[in-house]
Design a protein around this motif. Structure first.
Motif, mmCIF file in Angstrom:
data_model
loop_
_atom_site.group_PDB
_atom_site.id
_atom_site.type_symbol
_atom_site.label_atom_id
_atom_site.label_comp_id
_atom_site.label_asym_id
_atom_site.label_seq_id
_atom_site.Cartn_x
_atom_site.Cartn_y
_atom_site.Cartn_z
ATOM 1 N N CYS A 1 -5.052 0.248 6.802
ATOM 2 C CA CYS A 1 -4.128 1.316 6.392
ATOM 3 C C CYS A 1 -4.721 2.689 6.691
ATOM 4 C CB CYS A 1 -3.817 1.216 4.904
ATOM 5 S SG CYS A 1 -2.688 -0.093 4.464
ATOM 6 N N ALA A 2 -5.987 2.869 6.344
ATOM 7 C CA ALA A 2 -6.634 4.165 6.570
ATOM 8 C C ALA A 2 -6.584 4.541 8.032
ATOM 9 C CB ALA A 2 -8.084 4.125 6.081
ATOM 10 N N ALA B 1 -1.355 4.987 -1.187
ATOM 11 C CA ALA B 1 -1.843 6.027 -0.285
ATOM 12 C C ALA B 1 -2.104 7.337 -1.022
ATOM 13 C CB ALA B 1 -0.843 6.245 0.853
ATOM 14 N N TRP C 1 0.747 -1.250 0.000
ATOM 15 C CA TRP C 1 0.000 0.000 0.000
ATOM 16 C C TRP C 1 0.780 1.307 0.000
ATOM 17 C CZ3 TRP C 1 -4.837 0.242 -1.391
ATOM 18 C CH2 TRP C 1 -5.569 -0.924 -1.371
ATOM 19 N N ARG D 1 -2.261 3.898 9.352
ATOM 20 C CA ARG D 1 -1.137 4.533 8.673
ATOM 21 C C ARG D 1 -1.453 5.902 8.101
ATOM 22 N NH1 ARG D 1 2.562 0.269 7.427
ATOM 23 N NH2 ARG D 1 2.719 -0.754 9.422
ATOM 24 N N TRP D 2 -2.641 6.063 7.552
ATOM 25 C CA TRP D 2 -2.925 7.278 6.810
ATOM 26 C C TRP D 2 -3.708 8.297 7.596
ATOM 27 C CZ3 TRP D 2 -5.196 4.006 2.307
ATOM 28 C CH2 TRP D 2 -4.164 3.289 1.701
#
Length: 181
Positions: A97-98, A66, A62, A101-102
């Motif tokens: 991920c959202a 992103a 990913w 990480r993001w």
């Protein structure tokens, strides 16, 4: 269940089961230990592996993805439709991920026609501590009637033939900004 006819090693035993196993996941259980538990220890190991692998998948797959959200002007709280979600592999990684990480607020709705698969998706979302951002429903894609703007992103991993057409039609009806099929 199969038997190895000659003691030619563990690899040969796995080879002997190749026609039974096919492309499905399998475990080699050796008879020197017997563990009775509910859920079974293989199920527990598979669940733990799925949760631990979310981070590894995110690191491997990913980082380059992103930027897609910014490139298409997607921000704020995003609604994602995973059309024909299957076991929700893609949407689990995306939701993780959202969140981890993001720093994005993301809500995922997964739809698949198989109720048993939907129950498994719900269980996996709970295990991954993502049930608060992921919901799943059993149904046929051609029966969904999303309102314009209801979904920002429409995903359809491994969709083929009619499923691809249904996912694209949903994306058009929903006026999705990003479509990945």
């Amino acid at each position: 269940f199969t038997r190895q006819q000659a003691p030619l090693g563990l690899g040969h035993a796995v080879w002997c089961a190749r026609d039974i196993v096919g492309d499905e996941p399998f475990a080699v259980v050796l008879p020197d230990e017997l563990v009775l538990n509910s859920p079974g220890c293989l199920k527990q190991m598979a669940d733990e592996s799925m949760v631990r692998n979310l981070a590894a998948q995110a690191d491997a797959i990913w980082p380059q993805e992103a930027g897609l959200f910014g490139r298409y002007g997607l921000s704020g709280e995003l609604r994602v439709l995973d059309a024909g979600c299957g076991r929700s592999y893609l949407s689990l990684v995306l939701a993780w991920c959202a969140q981890a990480r993001w720093g994005l607020q993301l809500e995922v709705v997964g739809v698949d026609r198989n109720p048993a698969v939907i129950e498994e998706c719900r269980r996996r979302a709970e295990l991954a501590e993502l049930a608060h951002v992921m919901t799943f429903a059993a149904g046929h894609l051609d029966e969904l009637t999303p309102a314009p703007g209801q979904f920002d992103v429409v995903l359809a991993l491994h969709a083929c033939d009619r499923a691809t057409c249904d996912a694209l039609a949903l994306a058009v009806r929903a006026e999705a900004t990003l479509v990945a099929v």
